[in-house]
Design an enzyme around this catalytic site. Sequence first.
Site, short mmCIF file in Angstrom:
data_model
loop_
_atom_site.label_atom_id
_atom_site.label_comp_id
_atom_site.label_asym_id
_atom_site.label_seq_id
_atom_site.Cartn_x
_atom_site.Cartn_y
_atom_site.Cartn_z
N GLU A 96 0.60 -1.28 0.06
CA GLU A 96 0.16 0.26 0.05
C GLU A 96 0.95 1.20 -0.01
OE1 GLU A 96 -2.79 -0.45 -0.37
OE2 GLU A 96 -2.66 -2.48 -0.58
N CYS A 138 -1.83 8.54 4.46
CA CYS A 138 -1.94 8.50 3.04
C CYS A 138 -2.95 8.65 2.37
CB CYS A 138 -1.53 7.08 2.87
SG CYS A 138 -2.63 5.97 4.14
P1 NAD Z 1 9.38 5.24 2.89
O1 NAD Z 1 8.48 4.32 2.11
O2 NAD Z 1 9.70 6.28 2.97
O3 NAD Z 1 9.22 4.55 3.96
C1 NAD Z 1 8.52 2.64 4.07
C2 NAD Z 1 9.73 1.67 4.60
O4 NAD Z 1 10.38 1.07 3.22
C3 NAD Z 1 10.92 2.47 5.74
O5 NAD Z 1 11.34 1.50 6.59
C4 NAD Z 1 11.85 2.74 5.06
O6 NAD Z 1 12.59 2.36 5.72
C5 NAD Z 1 12.03 1.68 4.09
N1 NAD Z 1 13.20 1.93 3.06
C6 NAD Z 1 12.85 3.18 2.65
N2 NAD Z 1 14.06 3.37 1.91
C7 NAD Z 1 14.27 2.43 1.29
C8 NAD Z 1 15.14 1.67 0.60
N3 NAD Z 1 15.57 2.31 -0.59
N4 NAD Z 1 15.26 0.38 0.01
C9 NAD Z 1 14.56 -0.34 1.28
N5 NAD Z 1 13.94 0.06 1.75
C10 NAD Z 1 14.17 1.38 2.01
O7 NAD Z 1 7.64 5.76 3.56
P2 NAD Z 1 7.46 6.68 4.53
O8 NAD Z 1 8.47 7.97 4.51
O9 NAD Z 1 7.79 5.55 5.60
O10 NAD Z 1 6.30 6.67 4.76
C11 NAD Z 1 5.17 7.45 3.98
C12 NAD Z 1 5.02 7.41 2.84
O11 NAD Z 1 3.90 5.75 2.71
C13 NAD Z 1 4.11 7.67 2.37
O12 NAD Z 1 4.03 7.37 1.03
C14 NAD Z 1 2.33 7.47 2.59
O13 NAD Z 1 1.04 7.89 1.39
C15 NAD Z 1 2.87 5.89 2.43
N6 NAD Z 1 1.85 5.70 3.05
C16 NAD Z 1 0.47 4.84 2.45
C17 NAD Z 1 -0.68 4.14 3.31
C18 NAD Z 1 -1.68 2.96 2.21
O14 NAD Z 1 -2.40 2.21 2.53
N7 NAD Z 1 -1.83 3.53 1.37
C19 NAD Z 1 -0.34 3.86 4.49
C20 NAD Z 1 0.99 4.58 5.17
C21 NAD Z 1 1.53 5.27 4.68
#
Ligand code: NAD
Length: 543
Positions: free
Chosen positions: A293, A327
């Site tokens: 998601e 989100c």
């Molecule tokens: P993010 O993508 O930066 O991080 C998510 C996870 O991925 C974290 O644990 C992070 O450490 C890890 N990560 C980041 N870069 C990585 C890489 N290159 N390789 C491996 N792992 C990596 O997201 P965030 O800032 O923590 O959360 C915000 C985002 O999440 C927004 O885009 C939001 O829309 C989305 N979100 C979506 C939902 C949904 O249900 N659709 C719900 C909550 C948040």
Amino acid sequence: MSEGRYIIPEPTNEIQLSYAPGSRERDELKKEIKKARSVEVEISSVINGKHVQTGDLKRIEPPHDIKHTLGYYHQAKKDHVMLAVDAAISAKEQWLNMPWEERAAIFLKAADLIAGPYRWKMNVSTMLGQSKNPFQAEIDAACEMIDFFRFNIKFMERIFEIQPRSVRGIWNRTDWRPLEGFVFALTPFNFTSIAGNLPTAPAMLGNTVVWKPSKSQVYSARVIMEVLQQAGLPDGVINLVYAPGPDVTDVVLNHEEFGGIHFTGSTTVFQSIWNIIGNNISKYKSYPRIVGETGGKDFVIVHQSAEPKEVATALARGAFEYQGQKCSAASRAYIPSCLWDEIRQMLEADLNSFKMGGVEDFSNFINAVIDEKSFDKLGRVIDKAKEDKDVDIIMGGGYNKTAGYFIEPTVILTKDPEYYTMKEELFGPILTVYIYPEEKYQNALKICDKTSPYALTGAVFARDKQAIELAHKHLRYAAGNFYINDKPTGAVVSQQPFGGARGSGTNDKAGSMINLLRWLSPRSLKENFNPPTDYRYPFLEED
Ligand code: NAD
């Protein structure tokens, strides 16, 4: 050993506490805040049930009070990720052989621990670590997480009841197996409950998990793990590692036993992970389940028959609660010119009444954004909007990081419906508004559908039923969660299963049976009570 066809207690949604002046919960929360601010915690990964310290300490601060130190976490390395994978694989057999109702009891107990003795600690760790006010913490870290645990267990029971039909002499059954290998849970900063749900949903079904939370959610992640251990989760079932994302994916996504990923986070990270999995596909024993998601560019579209006050309130809450870091947060609005003046005045009055500051002062509606990177990015968006000729900043527009990462709730008015802030996810308290001529409602619906690559949440405001019907028709694929006369945030487990399609994810609906099915690999069983003893069929006989 015990036998019986056990029935999971019928869940209901956890009731939100108010934290109003004079309430017991307000006192308890304040005491817990004081306690948490008076110590510095040291947080370590939990691998095979053991706390693993690496000595590579990283500081944790409240985003709204960056001079204060909440504690430190031991950053893990690739070797620790490898240990976590090994632990998950070793714990698998015992865990999947545990009777399902015993597994269920662990998560039901965890829900009760959060509802009771852990409620304040769970909420306060989310308030201080992720800058959520008491209400935002309560609906997330307490209520939603409790609901995830209780309802998912009930959904598990219902899935197990799904069985094929049988005919005389044959008994057909479905064996609901967990996946082979281990599951990887990669979780975001913005919802503690999502961080709790992503590893536990696969685990309750008999999978074992490697869980990597966001570095901005370490402080509350440790409380989730503590609760699960208190509830009796066996060692190795969920292994929590605080290593940098790329180090974790490098180990996990290259492992032949990788069985699936349960991800929530940004679209770019999800797409990069999908690419790695695609390139590695021949390495794996099974085709991994990919559940993600991701981002949103959630809309509110208003028809001229709408009630202006309802729209203004939905925008005030939907766009700015938790600083727009949901989100599902409303981040683009399409408003008919005939209603704009009224809506603008009401929204402005609401924004002027918002107080912004630390979570410790309960009168603050707005707190800080998560970190400096996000603050700087949002500041750049505001600066650019100040210069661009097609747009005006009509509310907010200030930002300051002296004490914490504070961005004023900001409204951008654009003449161009394709302006980039109508398309791209910003993940902060910035709403862009486009005013359309009221007679061009259908055209506005078409623009709304086509403008952004995302399709997570959206809302229509109208009293005219025909207008709502038109919105259904044009926006059917524009949002996985669609609201009629309500803000596009605040989905409740079991009531509005959550998730979107297009660029917003695989739409596997967190907190529903649909999601749980992804962590199972059904085996069809046929038992024949009268096996044939002659290979010949009647048609072979002579006339
Ligand atoms: P993010 O993508 O930066 O991080 C998510 C996870 O991925 C974290 O644990 C992070 O450490 C890890 N990560 C980041 N870069 C990585 C890489 N290159 N390789 C491996 N792992 C990596 O997201 P965030 O800032 O923590 O959360 C915000 C985002 O999440 C927004 O885009 C939001 O829309 C989305 N979100 C979506 C939902 C949904 O249900 N659709 C719900 C909550 C948040």
